[in-house]
Design a protein around this motif. Sequence first.
Motif, short mmCIF file in Angstrom:
data_model
loop_
_atom_site.label_atom_id
_atom_site.label_comp_id
_atom_site.label_asym_id
_atom_site.label_seq_id
_atom_site.Cartn_x
_atom_site.Cartn_y
_atom_site.Cartn_z
N TYR A 22 -11.52 -22.56 19.73
CA TYR A 22 -10.69 -21.68 18.89
C TYR A 22 -9.07 -21.47 18.55
O TYR A 22 -8.30 -21.32 18.77
CB TYR A 22 -11.49 -21.13 17.59
CG TYR A 22 -10.77 -20.72 16.39
CD1 TYR A 22 -10.41 -21.67 15.55
CD2 TYR A 22 -10.24 -19.52 16.77
CE1 TYR A 22 -9.79 -20.75 14.29
CE2 TYR A 22 -9.53 -18.87 15.15
CZ TYR A 22 -9.75 -20.10 14.01
OH TYR A 22 -8.96 -19.48 13.03
N LEU A 23 -9.28 -20.41 19.70
CA LEU A 23 -8.06 -19.43 20.72
C LEU A 23 -6.92 -20.46 20.94
O LEU A 23 -5.87 -20.54 20.89
CB LEU A 23 -8.49 -18.41 21.39
CG LEU A 23 -9.42 -17.50 20.27
CD1 LEU A 23 -9.49 -16.02 21.29
CD2 LEU A 23 -9.13 -17.08 19.11
N THR B 237 -5.90 -23.39 17.75
CA THR B 237 -5.70 -23.84 17.25
C THR B 237 -4.02 -22.87 16.42
O THR B 237 -4.17 -21.89 17.82
CB THR B 237 -7.04 -22.31 16.19
OG1 THR B 237 -7.83 -22.65 15.92
CG2 THR B 237 -6.24 -21.89 14.56
N ASP B 238 -3.26 -23.40 15.93
CA ASP B 238 -1.67 -23.31 15.98
C ASP B 238 -2.01 -21.93 15.17
O ASP B 238 -2.33 -21.67 13.66
CB ASP B 238 -0.91 -24.15 15.25
CG ASP B 238 0.57 -23.71 14.98
OD1 ASP B 238 0.93 -22.83 15.75
OD2 ASP B 238 1.12 -24.37 13.92
N LEU B 239 -2.56 -20.29 15.66
CA LEU B 239 -2.39 -19.56 15.35
C LEU B 239 -1.41 -18.90 14.76
O LEU B 239 -1.59 -17.77 13.67
CB LEU B 239 -3.48 -18.11 16.11
CG LEU B 239 -4.26 -18.88 17.37
CD1 LEU B 239 -4.80 -18.01 18.11
CD2 LEU B 239 -5.66 -18.51 15.78
N MET B 240 -0.30 -18.96 14.77
CA MET B 240 1.30 -18.63 14.02
C MET B 240 1.35 -18.49 12.43
O MET B 240 1.66 -18.70 12.06
CB MET B 240 2.26 -19.10 15.40
CG MET B 240 2.44 -18.04 15.79
SD MET B 240 2.67 -16.18 15.77
CE MET B 240 4.02 -16.20 15.50
N ASN B 241 0.47 -19.90 12.28
CA ASN B 241 0.43 -20.74 10.93
C ASN B 241 -0.63 -20.64 10.30
O ASN B 241 -1.11 -20.88 9.52
CB ASN B 241 1.27 -22.18 11.45
CG ASN B 241 2.54 -21.93 11.55
OD1 ASN B 241 3.75 -21.66 11.04
ND2 ASN B 241 3.26 -23.11 12.89
N VAL B 242 -1.65 -19.41 11.18
CA VAL B 242 -3.09 -20.33 10.23
C VAL B 242 -2.72 -18.64 9.39
O VAL B 242 -2.19 -17.96 9.61
CB VAL B 242 -4.05 -19.35 11.35
CG1 VAL B 242 -5.16 -19.07 9.92
CG2 VAL B 242 -4.57 -20.81 11.88
N PRO B 243 -3.26 -18.64 8.09
CA PRO B 243 -2.96 -17.46 6.90
C PRO B 243 -4.11 -17.03 7.12
O PRO B 243 -5.31 -16.86 7.88
CB PRO B 243 -3.40 -18.62 5.46
CG PRO B 243 -3.84 -19.89 6.22
CD PRO B 243 -3.85 -20.34 7.42
N GLY C 145 -6.60 -13.36 6.81
CA GLY C 145 -8.28 -13.27 5.80
C GLY C 145 -8.90 -13.73 7.09
O GLY C 145 -8.61 -14.22 8.54
N VAL C 146 -10.20 -14.68 6.44
CA VAL C 146 -11.11 -14.12 7.27
C VAL C 146 -11.17 -16.32 6.63
O VAL C 146 -11.02 -16.97 5.92
CB VAL C 146 -12.76 -13.96 6.45
CG1 VAL C 146 -13.67 -14.36 7.31
CG2 VAL C 146 -12.31 -12.44 6.25
N HIS C 147 -11.63 -16.68 7.66
CA HIS C 147 -12.08 -18.12 8.71
C HIS C 147 -13.24 -18.18 9.32
O HIS C 147 -13.47 -18.04 10.60
CB HIS C 147 -10.78 -18.63 9.29
CG HIS C 147 -9.61 -18.44 8.83
ND1 HIS C 147 -9.17 -19.28 7.88
CD2 HIS C 147 -8.72 -17.42 8.87
CE1 HIS C 147 -7.55 -18.71 7.21
NE2 HIS C 147 -7.63 -17.93 7.88
N ILE D 198 -11.51 -13.13 11.74
CA ILE D 198 -10.30 -12.98 10.84
C ILE D 198 -9.06 -12.35 11.30
O ILE D 198 -8.68 -12.03 12.43
CB ILE D 198 -10.50 -11.15 11.06
CG1 ILE D 198 -12.19 -11.01 10.28
CG2 ILE D 198 -9.78 -10.54 10.09
CD1 ILE D 198 -13.08 -9.42 10.21
N ILE D 199 -8.02 -13.56 10.91
CA ILE D 199 -6.70 -12.88 11.11
C ILE D 199 -5.58 -12.02 10.35
O ILE D 199 -5.57 -11.81 9.04
CB ILE D 199 -6.00 -14.42 10.84
CG1 ILE D 199 -7.28 -16.00 11.96
CG2 ILE D 199 -4.45 -15.16 10.90
CD1 ILE D 199 -6.33 -15.93 13.24
#
Length: 149
Positions: free
Chosen positions: A25-26, A29-35, A37-39, A49-50
């Motif tokens: 996942y890390l 995933t495009d972590l800079m653009n994930v909203p 909150g909890v996913h 949790i982002i």
Amino acid sequence: MVLDKLTNAARYTSMHPLFEKAFRYLQETDLMNVPTGVHEIEGKDLFAIISEAKGNPKQKAKLEVHRKYIDIQYVISGTDHMGWKDLAQCSQPNDPYTEERDAAFFPDKTSNWFDVPAGSYTIFYPDDAHAAMATEEVLRKVVLKIAVR
């Protein structure tokens, strides 16, 4: 407790049945653009949790522990300043454990401080009291919660 770079994640996938999926996942995933909150990734067994927020001064950092989940705390941008202390060395919690939040907080301070730059992560197990976000910098990070098995 583990501190390492995401490029070395393969060293740790055998430590828990869901670590491979967590690290994937890390990595994918495009972590800079994930909203923020909890996913959910795998229901309540593995979720992310982002967050993007300014931390707190080191003097205000609180040691915490969890019983039901292992934390993989990955820094997306910025540098997190974290503390660690062996739970066996902590005094009684001043904010006792509750099931709902899966956390207890301790009045103890730690002398074990370290920087976690972007691209690096920590793994905290239930016996690792930890204090994160001990920086006045704005950080973007993800905390993966992995159910203890």
